[in-house]
Motif scaffolding. Structure first.
Motif, mmCIF file in Angstrom:
data_model
loop_
_atom_site.group_PDB
_atom_site.id
_atom_site.type_symbol
_atom_site.label_atom_id
_atom_site.label_comp_id
_atom_site.label_asym_id
_atom_site.label_seq_id
_atom_site.Cartn_x
_atom_site.Cartn_y
_atom_site.Cartn_z
ATOM 1 N N ILE A 71 0.839 -1.189 0.000
ATOM 2 C CA ILE A 71 0.000 0.000 0.000
ATOM 3 C C ILE A 71 0.876 1.243 0.000
ATOM 4 O O ILE A 71 1.842 1.339 0.759
ATOM 5 C CB ILE A 71 -0.929 0.005 1.237
ATOM 6 C CG1 ILE A 71 -1.872 -1.197 1.181
ATOM 7 C CG2 ILE A 71 -1.717 1.312 1.320
ATOM 8 C CD1 ILE A 71 -2.743 -1.349 2.411
ATOM 9 N N ASP A 72 0.515 2.186 -0.866
ATOM 10 C CA ASP A 72 1.152 3.501 -0.874
ATOM 11 C C ASP A 72 0.215 4.482 -0.185
ATOM 12 O O ASP A 72 -0.953 4.596 -0.552
ATOM 13 C CB ASP A 72 1.429 3.960 -2.307
ATOM 14 C CG ASP A 72 2.529 3.143 -2.963
ATOM 15 O OD1 ASP A 72 3.515 2.839 -2.278
ATOM 16 O OD2 ASP A 72 2.388 2.795 -4.151
ATOM 17 N N GLY A 73 0.745 5.190 0.793
ATOM 18 C CA GLY A 73 -0.091 6.122 1.532
ATOM 19 C C GLY A 73 -0.361 5.629 2.929
ATOM 20 O O GLY A 73 -0.748 4.476 3.131
ATOM 21 N N ALA A 74 -0.191 6.514 3.902
ATOM 22 C CA ALA A 74 -0.317 6.111 5.302
ATOM 23 C C ALA A 74 -1.728 5.729 5.687
ATOM 24 O O ALA A 74 -1.939 4.952 6.622
ATOM 25 C CB ALA A 74 0.175 7.251 6.204
ATOM 26 N N ALA A 75 -2.716 6.239 4.956
ATOM 27 C CA ALA A 75 -4.108 5.988 5.340
ATOM 28 C C ALA A 75 -4.444 4.505 5.332
ATOM 29 O O ALA A 75 -5.177 4.010 6.186
ATOM 30 C CB ALA A 75 -5.046 6.749 4.404
ATOM 31 N N GLY A 76 -3.919 3.775 4.357
ATOM 32 C CA GLY A 76 -4.234 2.356 4.262
ATOM 33 C C GLY A 76 -3.385 1.481 5.142
ATOM 34 O O GLY A 76 -3.526 0.252 5.124
ATOM 35 N N CYS A 77 -2.494 2.091 5.932
ATOM 36 C CA CYS A 77 -1.584 1.322 6.778
ATOM 37 C C CYS A 77 -1.977 1.352 8.250
ATOM 38 O O CYS A 77 -1.213 0.895 9.107
ATOM 39 C CB CYS A 77 -0.153 1.854 6.620
ATOM 40 S SG CYS A 77 0.516 1.678 4.948
ATOM 41 N N ASP A 78 -3.116 1.901 8.552
ATOM 42 C CA ASP A 78 -3.578 1.960 9.932
ATOM 43 C C ASP A 78 -4.064 0.584 10.365
ATOM 44 O O ASP A 78 -5.008 0.046 9.792
ATOM 45 C CB ASP A 78 -4.723 2.973 10.048
ATOM 46 C CG ASP A 78 -5.175 3.161 11.491
ATOM 47 O OD1 ASP A 78 -4.663 2.448 12.373
ATOM 48 O OD2 ASP A 78 -6.039 4.023 11.715
ATOM 49 N N PRO A 79 -3.414 -0.043 11.381
ATOM 50 C CA PRO A 79 -3.831 -1.383 11.818
ATOM 51 C C PRO A 79 -5.296 -1.464 12.212
ATOM 52 O O PRO A 79 -5.916 -2.525 12.083
ATOM 53 C CB PRO A 79 -2.918 -1.657 13.025
ATOM 54 C CG PRO A 79 -1.723 -0.792 12.797
ATOM 55 C CD PRO A 79 -2.239 0.443 12.128
#
Length: 383
Positions: A71-79
């Protein structure tokens, strides 16, 4: 090791046994408890970050069934937003840092056993011959950074996944070790065959050759692509300031507290220089470069560095932060710790444990010079 020998246990076999036992425990644990052992431990803290880094992604997400998405972008990396999936981000965590430290110490013991089988005298010259390989390792890591930049710009990377993981920390340490070991075997062959007077000159020469080829490739990228730039003044500034700091600390210690450098001699200067390079490169990248170049933000992936920056930002007045930034204490800590380590290697210890001392000093130089070289070259080439 002496204790093992007293009980009739061969230290080398004990080391190999421990290595294979640890590997077997991880394999069996991953098969028996895949979610707990592999997904939540191996993937989250070790392989997942490498996978994400190799894909130049913000994170890698491993689902319950084993499917992996980058995933590119911090939004999709939130556990909190990925349900039962496991998120791994590039860089180091407290768990992975401790894990890699344990692995490093254990592997150093293995290297010690390996090097016992070689006649490495003179030991100091052997260590100095390895310094170009440490510089080469940092430059090789920037090759992967450069190919990531080219790929993001729509070009074809030099190596694609999974081969590019060989150039990503911490796996790149193993890659460079294998290459250096191969060069050592060749150098010893040349010396034993009386083709050369010493083994350390051809060993160092092969390291310099590898470094020159790597830097040449980066220069070619800077000339032929828009994704890679070249700012030589940054390189000169970092190397010049780090060299000045290392020399001043070494000279003052030699004059005021001569016992500090008594055991290591000029090797101590190399230790100081390696960690000064790492410290100055971090300061340049984090706080100074953006005042002169528009290269985008550079952040640290190391837990300790981030901790120092966070503490400094919390306690330092805003006016001082605006003037000098928040990463300068990292440089102070790096140089102070390096000087303290040099002082521990007194003359008696080094003389009585030459092979062991050189191995430890080599590891200390490598953990400063490798990351430091990568940091300064990344900024120098605008990657």
């Amino acid at each position: 090791m002496d204790v093992l020998e007293q009980y009739g246990v061969d230290p080398e076999r004990a080391w190999l046994g421990g290595f294979f036992a640890a590997v077997a425990a991880l394999v069996v644990g991953s098969l028996a408890f895949p979610r707990t052992v592999y997904d939540e431990f191996v993937w989250r803290y070790f392989w997942g970050p490498v996978h994400a880094d190799a894909k130049a992604a913000s994170c890698a997400v491993r689902g319950p069934e084993g499917a992996v998405d980058v995933i590119d972008g911090a939004a999709g990396c939130d556990p909190a937003q990925v349900g039962d999936a496991v998120v791994a981000v590039p860089g180091y965590t407290t768990v992975s840092t401790i894990g890699y430290m344990v692995i490093l110490v254990y592997m150093l013991v293995g290297v010690y056993f390996l090097l016992k089988r070689f006649d490495l005298a003179p030991f100091r010259e052997f260590l100095l011959a390895l310094v170009p390989f440490m510089l080469f390792g940092g430059a090789l890591r920037v090759v992967e950074d450069g190919t990531d930049a080219i790929q993001e710009a729509g070009g074809q990377p030099l190596l694609d996944y999974p081969l590019n993981t060989l150039l990503i920390s911490p796996i790149i340490y193993g890659t460079v070790f294998v290459l250096a070991l191969g060069a050592l075997v060749v150098a010893k062959y040349l010396h034993n065959g009386e083709y050369t007077d010493t083994y350390h000159y051809p060993l160092g020469g092969m390291g310099v050759g590898a470094l020159v080829l790597t830097l040449g490739y980066l220069l070619v990228l800077a000339v032929t692509t828009d994704a890679v730039e070249f700012h030589p003044l940054i390189l000169l500034g970092v190397v010049g300031l780090a060299s000045l700091i290392a020399w001043l600390v070494y000279a003052v210690a030699d004059r005021v507290w001569p016992w500090v450098n008594g055991g290591t001699g000029l090797i101590g200067l190399v230790v100081l220089w390696a960690h000064a390079i790492d410290g100055v490169a971090n300061v340049f990248a984090a706080d100074w470069v953006d005042r002169f170049y528009d290269l985008g933000p550079y952040g640290s992936k190391h837990v300790f560095n981030r901790f120092i920056i966070d503490v400094t930002q919390a306690v330092q007045p805003a006016s001082v932060t605006a003037a000098v930034g928040t990463s300068w204490p990292f440089l102070v800590v790096k140089v102070a710790v390096a000087a303290g380590i040099v002082a521990l290697f007194d003359e008696t210890f080094v003389e009585e444990n030459q092979r062991y001392s050189i191995m430890l000093l080599g590891a200390i130089i490598a953990v400063g010079l490798g990351p430091g070289t990568r940091d300064v070259l990344r900024v120098t080439f605008g990657i």
